[in-house]
Design a protein around this motif. Structure first.
Motif, PDB file in Angstrom:
ATOM      1  N   MET A 325       0.821  -1.216   0.000  1.00  0.00           N
ATOM      2  CA  MET A 325       0.000   0.000   0.000  1.00  0.00           C
ATOM      3  C   MET A 325       0.852   1.263   0.000  1.00  0.00           C
ATOM      4  SD  MET A 325      -3.079  -0.965   2.586  1.00  0.00           S
ATOM      5  CE  MET A 325      -3.678   0.712   2.631  1.00  0.00           C
ATOM      6  N   GLN A 326       2.112   1.120   0.372  1.00  0.00           N
ATOM      7  CA  GLN A 326       3.020   2.269   0.400  1.00  0.00           C
ATOM      8  C   GLN A 326       3.859   2.366  -0.879  1.00  0.00           C
ATOM      9  OE1 GLN A 326       5.142   1.268   3.945  1.00  0.00           O
ATOM     10  NE2 GLN A 326       3.406   1.684   5.301  1.00  0.00           N
ATOM     11  N   SER A 327       3.542   1.516  -1.861  1.00  0.00           N
ATOM     12  CA  SER A 327       4.292   1.512  -3.117  1.00  0.00           C
ATOM     13  C   SER A 327       4.048   2.812  -3.894  1.00  0.00           C
ATOM     14  CB  SER A 327       3.848   0.315  -3.978  1.00  0.00           C
ATOM     15  OG  SER A 327       4.383   0.397  -5.275  1.00  0.00           O
ATOM     16  N   THR A 328       4.999   3.165  -4.729  1.00  0.00           N
ATOM     17  CA  THR A 328       4.827   4.323  -5.613  1.00  0.00           C
ATOM     18  C   THR A 328       4.179   3.913  -6.932  1.00  0.00           C
ATOM     19  OG1 THR A 328       7.080   3.993  -6.484  1.00  0.00           O
ATOM     20  CG2 THR A 328       6.814   5.526  -4.635  1.00  0.00           C
ATOM     21  N   HIS A 329       3.950   2.624  -7.099  1.00  0.00           N
ATOM     22  CA  HIS A 329       3.354   2.089  -8.322  1.00  0.00           C
ATOM     23  C   HIS A 329       1.831   2.081  -8.157  1.00  0.00           C
ATOM     24  CE1 HIS A 329       2.428  -0.411 -11.712  1.00  0.00           C
ATOM     25  NE2 HIS A 329       3.688  -0.703 -11.973  1.00  0.00           N
ATOM     26  N   PRO A 361      -5.861   3.703   9.453  1.00  0.00           N
ATOM     27  CA  PRO A 361      -5.405   5.073   9.145  1.00  0.00           C
ATOM     28  C   PRO A 361      -4.841   5.219   7.736  1.00  0.00           C
ATOM     29  CG  PRO A 361      -4.687   4.415  11.343  1.00  0.00           C
ATOM     30  CD  PRO A 361      -5.229   3.185  10.687  1.00  0.00           C
ATOM     31  N   GLU A 362      -4.084   4.200   7.295  1.00  0.00           N
ATOM     32  CA  GLU A 362      -3.511   4.259   5.951  1.00  0.00           C
ATOM     33  C   GLU A 362      -4.596   4.193   4.882  1.00  0.00           C
ATOM     34  OE1 GLU A 362      -0.043   1.937   5.077  1.00  0.00           O
ATOM     35  OE2 GLU A 362       0.423   1.678   7.206  1.00  0.00           O
ATOM     36  N   ILE A 363      -5.589   3.350   5.117  1.00  0.00           N
ATOM     37  CA  ILE A 363      -6.673   3.223   4.141  1.00  0.00           C
ATOM     38  C   ILE A 363      -7.469   4.522   4.062  1.00  0.00           C
ATOM     39  CG2 ILE A 363      -8.818   2.007   3.579  1.00  0.00           C
ATOM     40  CD1 ILE A 363      -7.574  -0.429   5.136  1.00  0.00           C
ATOM     41  N   ILE A 364      -7.745   5.110   5.200  1.00  0.00           N
ATOM     42  CA  ILE A 364      -8.511   6.363   5.217  1.00  0.00           C
ATOM     43  C   ILE A 364      -7.726   7.483   4.543  1.00  0.00           C
ATOM     44  CG2 ILE A 364      -9.444   8.150   6.750  1.00  0.00           C
ATOM     45  CD1 ILE A 364     -10.505   5.943   8.527  1.00  0.00           C
ATOM     46  N   ASP A 365      -6.413   7.477   4.714  1.00  0.00           N
ATOM     47  CA  ASP A 365      -5.588   8.465   4.000  1.00  0.00           C
ATOM     48  C   ASP A 365      -5.717   8.293   2.489  1.00  0.00           C
ATOM     49  OD1 ASP A 365      -4.656   9.731   6.232  1.00  0.00           O
ATOM     50  OD2 ASP A 365      -2.743   8.650   6.313  1.00  0.00           O
ATOM     51  N   LEU A 367      -8.240   7.509   0.859  1.00  0.00           N
ATOM     52  CA  LEU A 367      -9.509   8.051   0.368  1.00  0.00           C
ATOM     53  C   LEU A 367      -9.315   9.423  -0.276  1.00  0.00           C
ATOM     54  CD1 LEU A 367     -11.839   7.082   3.345  1.00  0.00           C
ATOM     55  CD2 LEU A 367     -11.981   6.161   1.019  1.00  0.00           C
ATOM     56  N   SER A 368      -8.251  10.113   0.124  1.00  0.00           N
ATOM     57  CA  SER A 368      -7.952  11.437  -0.428  1.00  0.00           C
ATOM     58  C   SER A 368      -6.868  11.394  -1.491  1.00  0.00           C
ATOM     59  CB  SER A 368      -7.511  12.377   0.706  1.00  0.00           C
ATOM     60  OG  SER A 368      -8.487  12.454   1.710  1.00  0.00           O
ATOM     61  N   ASN A 369      -6.492  10.190  -1.914  1.00  0.00           N
ATOM     62  CA  ASN A 369      -5.437  10.073  -2.923  1.00  0.00           C
ATOM     63  C   ASN A 369      -5.855  10.764  -4.217  1.00  0.00           C
ATOM     64  OD1 ASN A 369      -3.829   8.558  -5.191  1.00  0.00           O
ATOM     65  ND2 ASN A 369      -2.801   8.039  -3.270  1.00  0.00           N
ATOM     66  N   LYS A 370      -4.903  11.416  -4.857  1.00  0.00           N
ATOM     67  CA  LYS A 370      -5.207  12.166  -6.077  1.00  0.00           C
ATOM     68  C   LYS A 370      -5.578  11.258  -7.242  1.00  0.00           C
ATOM     69  CE  LYS A 370      -2.301  16.137  -4.896  1.00  0.00           C
ATOM     70  NZ  LYS A 370      -1.124  16.961  -5.290  1.00  0.00           N
ATOM     71  N   SER A 375      -8.307   5.973  -4.773  1.00  0.00           N
ATOM     72  CA  SER A 375      -9.288   6.474  -3.800  1.00  0.00           C
ATOM     73  C   SER A 375     -10.586   5.671  -3.879  1.00  0.00           C
ATOM     74  CB  SER A 375      -9.562   7.956  -4.027  1.00  0.00           C
ATOM     75  OG  SER A 375     -10.082   8.199  -5.317  1.00  0.00           O
ATOM     76  N   ARG A 376     -10.961   5.281  -5.077  1.00  0.00           N
ATOM     77  CA  ARG A 376     -12.186   4.497  -5.252  1.00  0.00           C
ATOM     78  C   ARG A 376     -12.058   3.130  -4.580  1.00  0.00           C
ATOM     79  NH1 ARG A 376     -13.930   0.624  -8.649  1.00  0.00           N
ATOM     80  NH2 ARG A 376     -16.077   0.679  -9.412  1.00  0.00           N
ATOM     81  N   GLU A 377     -10.892   2.475  -4.733  1.00  0.00           N
ATOM     82  CA  GLU A 377     -10.691   1.180  -4.091  1.00  0.00           C
ATOM     83  C   GLU A 377     -10.687   1.316  -2.566  1.00  0.00           C
ATOM     84  OE1 GLU A 377     -10.775  -1.691  -5.559  1.00  0.00           O
ATOM     85  OE2 GLU A 377     -10.948  -0.759  -7.521  1.00  0.00           O
ATOM     86  N   ALA A 378     -10.071   2.403  -2.075  1.00  0.00           N
ATOM     87  CA  ALA A 378     -10.081   2.643  -0.622  1.00  0.00           C
ATOM     88  C   ALA A 378     -11.511   2.839  -0.125  1.00  0.00           C
ATOM     89  CB  ALA A 378      -9.224   3.863  -0.301  1.00  0.00           C
ATOM     90  N   CYS A 379     -12.330   3.485  -0.945  1.00  0.00           N
ATOM     91  CA  CYS A 379     -13.743   3.670  -0.607  1.00  0.00           C
ATOM     92  C   CYS A 379     -14.440   2.329  -0.445  1.00  0.00           C
ATOM     93  CB  CYS A 379     -14.418   4.514  -1.692  1.00  0.00           C
ATOM     94  SG  CYS A 379     -16.196   4.737  -1.469  1.00  0.00           S
TER      95      CYS A 379
END
Length: 516
Positions: A325-329, A361-365, A367-370, A375-379
């Motif tokens: 989840m912390q990947s740049t890919h 916390p990481e998943i909720i963050d 939700l605001s991904n650009k 963000s849709r998958e986190a939703c």
């Protein structure tokens, strides 16, 4: 707290409908994944066999003479000219495919491919055709229209392994061009058994193994899915090479396995074959394709029953997912989120494992991904967790500011996304009722927060939408939590909703606008 208000709270609590059954959220979420996964793996679809290092490239100005030589009565000259054309088509840059096609020599090459007297000539023409089919659709079509597919399939039985190798290569390139040609190859019922028989030959080179795994993988991708019997035939092949350390074999084996694991029978075979630990181990690889294809398989397993999901969880998938989840890919993060959404579509205990791993916390963050795909998958992750979680778990989500973060998705153009978010708010509002009763307070903390953030206004607007599948849910929320009406028709709403939900799911997934 007044007795009248308490009765209303109890009534609303009784109206709560849990959505996360084993047959609902996870299985429906998996249908979306099947749709998404139909996209092509462009980097691995088409392969050109390049020139050998010792070969000299002919001068293009001699092309016409070379073409004339292919129609000579002298066999040595024919072989030499055919080989020169093959060399021209094996160049790394700008091979003259169109020039060869316009020369009108293709029917002659088809005859050469079919003849059995000169194996070297057969091999060279097979190489020519496989390289033409690494080009555009129009170029591939020119070969397919001349009947090359059945000849390639027949050549799989050749005792000459280089011819077998080149035939596999050609079939792989043709099937990778489009679904029409993939299905055209599969119309020949013996092609899969013939390809599988290649693995049992001796001697067999690593290059042939790579090509055969790659071709089989390509034949099983996209829709419609192949017959279960065919999937069962190739399962041992993909399963065997999942264990192989060679990355090229791993990539195509993983993709092939991901295509056939939409079938529940293959998922059970995957589990019983002890492949899950190996797939989780592959998540640590540096190769993006191996990681993504491995997650796809694991997501398919977790898109099954709660028991199957539990098997993957017990094998230790959460720590690797947290790292990914912390990947740049972007693709890796999206796939990791998808896998997590299948977990949160499960039991309360499975949702608790996500909480215990400190992933919320990481998943909720996210939700605001650009990136809207992430963000849709986190939703999806959080909505599944809310709709399937218990009161204590949902209180954790509320404290993590999930109410604030989800509201932006009410503006989505995807009906299904709006629907799951409305359901999540409805569940949180009911939890707010439970908290009010437990604390003997008259205020619903969830409704208060939604009012404060003007989310209630958004829901009121959706309630006036012409899209019935979301307006009904919004109207119910509006009626029950933002003004009181003792003459509501909640029970009728839920009866209708139960009947409509499953059959409307696939229609709703179309990205239709929710504007009036």
């Amino acid at each position: 707290m007044s007795s009248n208000f308490k009765k209303k709270l109890e009534k609303r609590k009784g109206l709560f409908k849990k959505k996360n059954s084993e047959d609902s959220s996870r299985s429906k979420r998996n249908k979306v994944n099947i749709s998404i996964s139909k996209k092509k793996r462009e980097s691995r679809l088409m392969k050109r066999r390049n020139i050998q290092s010792t070969e000299e490239i002919p001068e293009i100005q001699d092309f016409n003479n070379i073409i004339k030589g292919t129609k000579s009565k002298n066999m040595d000259q024919i072989v030499e000219c055919v080989q020169q054309i093959r060399i021209l088509l094996s160049q790394n840059s700008e091979p003259p495919i169109d020039l060869v096609l316009k020369s009108g020599v293709i029917p002659t090459f088809v005859e050469m491919l079919s003849q059995k007297e000169n194996s070297f000539l057969t091999f060279e023409t097979a190489w020519i055709f496989s390289n033409i089919c690494s080009g555009t659709h129009a170029q591939t079509k020119s070969v397919v229209d001349h009947g090359v597919i059945p000849i390639f399939i027949e050549l799989l039985d050749s005792k000459d392994l280089p011819i077998v190798e080149q035939s596999i290569w050609g079939l792989g390139n043709i099937s990778g061009d489009c679904d029409e040609y993939r299905l055209l190859i599969l119309d020949n019922k013996i092609v899969i058994p013939k390809l599988i028989s290649v693995f049992n030959r001796y001697p067999i080179t690593l290059e042939i193994i790579k090509l055969a795994v790659w071709t089989l993988s390509g034949l099983f991708k996209n829709s419609p899915p192949l017959a279960p019997k065919l999937c069962q035939l190739v399962f041992p092949i993909f399963s065997t090479y999942l264990q192989d350390p060679k990355e090229e074999l791993l990539v195509d084996s993983c993709w092939g396995m991901s295509y056939i694991c939409h079938d529940p029978v293959n998922i059970e075979q995957l589990i019983s074959g002890d492949c899950i630990p190996r797939l989780i181990q592959l998540l640590e690889k540096d190769d993006d394709e191996i990681i993504i294809s491995s997650i796809r398989i694991l997501s398919s397993v977790m898109g099954g029953t709660n028991k199957q999901t539990e098997h993957v969880l017990q094998a230790g998938i959460l720590k690797p997912l947290k790292k990914l989840m912390q990947s740049t890919h972007i693709r890796i993060v999206k796939e990791a989120c998808f896998a997590l959404s299948n977990i949160t579509a499960g039991t309360e205990d499975q949702i608790q494992l996500i909480i215990d791993e400190e992933l919320i916390p990481e998943i909720i963050d996210l939700l605001s991904n650009k990136n809207p795909k992430i963000s849709r998958e986190a939703c999806w992750i959080m909505c599944n967790a809310i709709n399937g979680g218990n009161t204590e778990q949902i209180e954790i989500f509320i404290k993590a500011k999930i109410i604030e973060k989800l509201c932006v998705f009410l503006l989505s153009d995807e009906i299904l996304v709006v629907k799951i978010v409305l359901e999540a708010y409805h569940k949180m509002l009911n939890v707010g009722v439970e908290i009010s009763i437990q604390r003997e307070e008259e205020e619903n903390i969830v409704a208060e927060k939604m009012d404060e953030l003007d989310i209630s206004s958004l829901i009121e607007k959706i309630s006036r939408s012409k899209k019935d599948k979301i307006s009904k849910i919004a109207q119910t929320i509006q009626n029950h939590f933002f003004y009181f009406d003792d003459d509501d028709d909640d029970q009728d709403y839920y009866q209708d909703y139960d009947q409509d939900y499953d059959q409307d799911y696939d229609q709703d997934y179309d990205q239709e606008s929710i504007s009036d």
